[in-house]
Write a protein that holds these residues in place. Structure first.
Motif, mmCIF file in Angstrom:
data_model
loop_
_atom_site.group_PDB
_atom_site.id
_atom_site.type_symbol
_atom_site.label_atom_id
_atom_site.label_comp_id
_atom_site.label_asym_id
_atom_site.label_seq_id
_atom_site.Cartn_x
_atom_site.Cartn_y
_atom_site.Cartn_z
ATOM 1 N N CYS A 236 0.834 -1.213 0.000
ATOM 2 C CA CYS A 236 0.000 0.000 0.000
ATOM 3 C C CYS A 236 0.862 1.254 0.000
ATOM 4 C CB CYS A 236 -0.933 -0.004 1.217
ATOM 5 S SG CYS A 236 -2.282 -1.203 1.110
ATOM 6 N N ASP A 237 1.937 1.237 0.791
ATOM 7 C CA ASP A 237 2.853 2.380 0.825
ATOM 8 C C ASP A 237 3.529 2.585 -0.527
ATOM 9 O OD1 ASP A 237 2.256 2.883 3.447
ATOM 10 O OD2 ASP A 237 4.014 1.838 4.259
ATOM 11 N N ALA A 238 3.896 1.486 -1.171
ATOM 12 C CA ALA A 238 4.567 1.579 -2.470
ATOM 13 C C ALA A 238 3.624 2.153 -3.529
ATOM 14 C CB ALA A 238 5.075 0.204 -2.897
ATOM 15 N N VAL A 239 2.372 1.705 -3.509
ATOM 16 C CA VAL A 239 1.393 2.218 -4.472
ATOM 17 C C VAL A 239 1.159 3.706 -4.253
ATOM 18 C CG1 VAL A 239 -1.037 2.117 -5.157
ATOM 19 C CG2 VAL A 239 0.257 0.004 -4.832
ATOM 20 N N PHE A 240 1.024 4.100 -2.980
ATOM 21 C CA PHE A 240 0.787 5.512 -2.694
ATOM 22 C C PHE A 240 1.977 6.371 -3.104
ATOM 23 C CE2 PHE A 240 1.110 9.234 0.054
ATOM 24 C CZ PHE A 240 -0.118 9.835 -0.187
ATOM 25 N N THR A 241 3.177 5.887 -2.833
ATOM 26 C CA THR A 241 4.375 6.641 -3.191
ATOM 27 C C THR A 241 4.477 6.821 -4.699
ATOM 28 O OG1 THR A 241 5.552 5.821 -1.234
ATOM 29 C CG2 THR A 241 6.892 6.678 -3.051
ATOM 30 N N ALA A 242 4.196 5.741 -5.459
ATOM 31 C CA ALA A 242 4.253 5.828 -6.919
ATOM 32 C C ALA A 242 3.183 6.789 -7.446
ATOM 33 C CB ALA A 242 4.074 4.444 -7.534
ATOM 34 N N TRP A 243 1.986 6.706 -6.869
ATOM 35 C CA TRP A 243 0.908 7.608 -7.287
ATOM 36 C C TRP A 243 1.271 9.057 -6.995
ATOM 37 C CZ3 TRP A 243 -1.907 10.838 -4.017
ATOM 38 C CH2 TRP A 243 -2.989 11.504 -4.605
ATOM 39 N N SER A 244 1.861 9.303 -5.819
ATOM 40 C CA SER A 244 2.236 10.657 -5.438
ATOM 41 C C SER A 244 3.276 11.235 -6.405
ATOM 42 C CB SER A 244 2.780 10.660 -4.005
ATOM 43 O OG SER A 244 3.136 11.957 -3.598
ATOM 44 N N LYS A 245 4.240 10.409 -6.795
ATOM 45 C CA LYS A 245 5.255 10.867 -7.741
ATOM 46 C C LYS A 245 4.638 11.218 -9.086
ATOM 47 C CE LYS A 245 9.255 8.423 -5.788
ATOM 48 N NZ LYS A 245 10.284 7.384 -6.020
ATOM 49 N N ASP A 246 3.669 10.372 -9.545
ATOM 50 C CA ASP A 246 3.010 10.643 -10.818
ATOM 51 C C ASP A 246 2.211 11.951 -10.742
ATOM 52 O OD1 ASP A 246 4.035 8.371 -11.959
ATOM 53 O OD2 ASP A 246 2.254 7.158 -11.630
ATOM 54 N N GLN A 247 1.566 12.179 -9.601
ATOM 55 C CA GLN A 247 0.803 13.411 -9.440
ATOM 56 C C GLN A 247 1.699 14.636 -9.468
ATOM 57 O OE1 GLN A 247 -2.386 12.166 -10.106
ATOM 58 N NE2 GLN A 247 -2.991 13.780 -8.703
ATOM 59 N N ASP A 248 2.827 14.518 -8.777
ATOM 60 C CA ASP A 248 3.775 15.640 -8.772
ATOM 61 C C ASP A 248 4.323 15.908 -10.171
ATOM 62 O OD1 ASP A 248 3.415 15.907 -6.058
ATOM 63 O OD2 ASP A 248 5.217 14.759 -5.518
ATOM 64 N N ARG A 249 4.554 14.837 -10.908
ATOM 65 C CA ARG A 249 5.106 14.994 -12.256
ATOM 66 C C ARG A 249 4.076 15.629 -13.198
ATOM 67 N NH1 ARG A 249 6.075 9.989 -13.071
ATOM 68 N NH2 ARG A 249 8.069 9.993 -11.944
ATOM 69 N N ALA A 250 2.793 15.312 -12.965
ATOM 70 C CA ALA A 250 1.744 15.824 -13.847
ATOM 71 C C ALA A 250 1.293 17.229 -13.469
ATOM 72 C CB ALA A 250 0.528 14.886 -13.805
ATOM 73 N N SER A 251 1.593 17.653 -12.236
ATOM 74 C CA SER A 251 1.153 18.979 -11.781
ATOM 75 C C SER A 251 1.996 20.073 -12.439
ATOM 76 C CB SER A 251 1.275 19.085 -10.270
ATOM 77 O OG SER A 251 0.473 18.110 -9.631
ATOM 78 N N PRO A 252 1.334 21.164 -12.834
ATOM 79 C CA PRO A 252 2.086 22.272 -13.459
ATOM 80 C C PRO A 252 3.015 22.928 -12.435
ATOM 81 C CG PRO A 252 -0.192 22.922 -13.037
ATOM 82 C CD PRO A 252 -0.101 21.433 -12.759
ATOM 83 N N ARG A 253 4.169 23.269 -12.880
ATOM 84 C CA ARG A 253 5.163 23.911 -11.991
ATOM 85 C C ARG A 253 4.951 25.417 -11.946
ATOM 86 N NH1 ARG A 253 7.189 20.018 -8.782
ATOM 87 N NH2 ARG A 253 7.734 18.171 -9.997
#
Length: 292
Positions: free
Chosen positions: A275-292
């Motif tokens: 569960c922690d691994a899935v959340f961490t991967a999802w969080s990274k994808d969200q950060d990557r997709a968010s506009p800077r």
């Protein structure tokens, strides 16, 4: 009614349970259905053989297809032309995830619009309807909500909204049709046929089935009333498309799992760690997709 197949061979007394069934027949494996469900399945199969006026003329489709933007393979164009030009009251299009079914439907929608009809997108769930509506850039409905609003309008309990009107030349498109209940599909078919519209089913019988009594898409596919896509576009890693098809069809799953293992796609751990691994991967994808 009980439709459990009878035992092929005589059952030796030593291999019988107290109720007389074979010890080799799993407990709870009896299969039951209703006359209403069988009648609905027969109506769906009959509709797949019934000829009506196609929603789009060949000249109109050729003109729209010539102006269509974006790449499409031969299978996608065949699916689009079949959905628009087929004389069948009911036609199904099959394909695994990533085969480009929705892309083909954009061409169908444009052709139906050009012919003066409407394409009405329906889906079994609200989430699927939202995605479908976004992809086709038009309002989509869940199957129950569409039928409910149509019924209210037909009884005069409220004025018929233009968005819920249905007439000749219209195309009712049911996406994720493998997850649609048979009785719901039967209702939608009857409503469309009465209005002079046609029904098109889109989905994959290898994916999740309906929560209620379903299997209609698989039944229609076995009867031959389908157009099928087999070329995948979603994957970019060499071998992944082939591995996903093998996993989907269930013919040689060892080779598919070997591919995923060799690519590091299979990991193991405790429930909390995963569960922690899935959340961490999802969080990274969200950060990557968010506009800077």
């Amino acid at each position: 009614m009980d439709i459990t197949p009878p035992a092929i061979n005589p059952i030796h007394p030593d291999l019988q349970r107290a109720d007389g069934t074979s010890v080799y027949r799993p407990i709870g494996s009896h299969t039951y259905t209703t006359h209403w469900l069988l009648a609905a399945e027969n109506r769906l199969l009959a509709a797949a053989r019934r000829s009506v006026i196609p929603p789009v003329g060949r000249a109109t489709f050729a003109r729209v297809a010539g102006l269509h933007q974006g790449p499409m393979d031969t299978g996608q164009r065949a699916l689009a032309s079949s959905f628009a030009l087929s004389e069948k009251l009911l036609l199904a299009g099959l394909g695994p995830a990533g085969a480009g079914k929705t892309t083909a439907m954009r061409l169908v929608a444009s052709a139906v619009d050009a012919a003066g009809g409407r394409l009405i997108p329906l889906a079994p769930s609200a989430r699927a309807a939202e995605v479908l509506g976004t992809d086709l850039q038009r309002r989509a409905h869940t199957m129950p909500s569409w039928l409910h609003q149509r019924a209210r309008a037909s009884t005069g309990s409220e004025p018929a909204s233009p968005g819920f009107q249905l007439g000749p030349g219209d195309v009712v498109l049911v996406d994720e049709a493998g997850m649609a209940g048979t009785l719901l599909l039967d209702e939608i078919l009857a409503d469309a046929a009465a209005a002079g519209a046609v029904v098109r089913l889109l989905g994959d019988p290898h994916q999740l089935a309906a929560v209620e009594a379903g299997g209609a898409l698989r039944l229609i596919a076995r009867a031959g009333g389908t157009v099928e896509l087999d070329q995948l576009h979603r994957f970019r890693v060499d071998g992944e498309a082939e591995a996903s098809l093998v996993l989907r069809d269930g013919e040689d799953r060892r080779s598919a799992f070997a591919w995923y293992r060799d690519k590091g796609r299979i990991v193991a751990g405790t429930y909390d760690a995963m569960c922690d691994a899935v959340f961490t991967a999802w969080s990274k994808d969200q950060d990557r997709a968010s506009p800077r």
